[in-house]
Write an enzyme that holds these catalytic residues in place. Structure first.
Site, mmCIF file in Angstrom:
data_model
loop_
_atom_site.group_PDB
_atom_site.id
_atom_site.type_symbol
_atom_site.label_atom_id
_atom_site.label_comp_id
_atom_site.label_asym_id
_atom_site.label_seq_id
_atom_site.Cartn_x
_atom_site.Cartn_y
_atom_site.Cartn_z
ATOM 1 C CB SER A 199 -0.894 -0.002 1.245
ATOM 2 O OG SER A 199 -1.468 1.271 1.472
ATOM 3 C CE1 TYR A 201 -4.206 -2.450 4.807
ATOM 4 C CE2 TYR A 201 -3.579 -0.229 4.132
ATOM 5 C CZ TYR A 201 -3.955 -1.522 3.810
ATOM 6 O OH TYR A 201 -4.079 -1.880 2.496
#
Length: 333
Positions: free
Chosen positions: A185, A198
């Protein structure tokens, strides 16, 4: 003394020029890859007969499954929801003619890998896509306000990458070829407050992938980490697509052009531009209290207003949750 300083300034200027020259070359390659395929169509198939995709039941994993099957590979779909897997498998077989195997596995558990290993036995696996992941909070949220699912997140976002790579890399090493795509990501590129868990888990994948590429590049294995920003999937509550929010199909088709681009890529031109823009923001500004307040207020409102509520409901996330500061979403399981 004056001559030394003059030479020092010239050297610094040359270094700065070289840094920006490299960036310009990289960006030029991204523009090229956006419009043209750099690798021959047979390249992916030459890696081996089978591709293994985790989190293949929906979103990005499903898109990779279809695209790799279209490129002539047989595919192994691994995910938690058997009904979704079977539906995707039937559609792939019908539309592409490729062979498909399904393996039901819940990546929030750590006792699933012996079963996966047995079911992959005997397959010539040329490509592994580590895609499965968990986003503990869709809306920006302080760490103590996120759901208490830390162990599940670690298993899903970190353990899955290590274990699946360990299972499949051995056979790639013996055949001296293979491709591993790790879907990380943009939040992995530097610490991202309000998405701390995350961001940290994806940073592990980012670092792990780049280190492995150094170890195994000489053995003919490509290990690449992709760092995209928001993609419209169930994980992001089907954010409305725009210039900077791609569909899973759009991202996957372009990202496969970047194989061979290097050990790291954002996966498409627009995300490369976005990443370079974010890097221009000074750290003192990005980590300021004003920026965090903006993320907790205006950015939250943007996410709520640009979410496809209907799509989110179909994915199993009740529309009423969209107004909550805390969500627990598992990507493409």
């Amino acid at each position: 003394m004056g001559q030394v300083l003059e030479q020092l300034f010239i050297l610094v200027g040359l270094l700065v020029f070289l840094v920006y020259l490299v960036k310009c070359v990289r960006f030029s390659k991204c523009i090229f890859l956006h419009f043209w395929r750099a690798l021959p169509r047979s390249f992916l198939k030459s890696m081996g007969q089978w591709a293994v995709i985790t989190g293949a039941g929906d979103g990005v994993g499903k898109a990779y499954s279809f695209e790799l099957a279209r490129q002539g590979l047989n595919v192994v779909l691994i995910s938690r929801t058997l009904d979704k897997l079977q539906a995707v498998a039937a559609e792939i077989e019908r539309t592409t003619g490729s062979s498909v195997k399904v393996i039901q596995a819940d990546f929030t558990k750590d006792d699933i890998y012996e079963d996966i290993k047995e079911k992959l036995e005997g397959l010539e696996i040329g490509i592994l896509v580590n895609n499965v992941g968990m986003l503990p909070n869709f809306l920006p949220s302080l760490f103590l306000n996120t759901p208490d699912a830390i162990e599940n997140l670690i298993h899903c976002n970190i353990t899955s990458v290590v274990k699946m790579t360990q299972l499949i890399l051995k056979s790639m090493e013996s055949r001296q070829k293979g491709l591993i795509l790790n879907i990380s990501s943009g939040t992995a590129l530097f610490p991202w407050p309000l998405y701390s868990l995350y961001s940290a888990s994806k940073a592990f994948m980012h670092t792990f992938s780049k280190a492995l590429q150094v170890e195994y590049k000489a053995k003919g294995i490509i290990i690449q980490v992709l760092t995209p920003y928001a993609i419209s999937t169930s994980m992001t509550n089907y954010l409305k697509t725009s210039m900077i929010i791609k569909t899973a199909d759009e991202f996957v088709k372009e990202s496969l052009n970047y194989v061979g681009f290097g050990d790291e890529a954002c996966g498409c031109l627009v995300y490369e531009i976005l990443a370079n823009f974010i890097r221009l923001i000074p750290s003192w500004a990005f980590y300021s209290s004003a920026m965090q307040k903006f993320l907790l207020t205006r950015y939250c409102e943007y996410l709520k207003n640009n979410t496809n509520v209907r799509g989110a409901g179909q994915a199993g996330a009740p529309p009423t949750l969209l107004s909550s500061p805390v969500l627990l979403l598992e990507k493409d399981q």
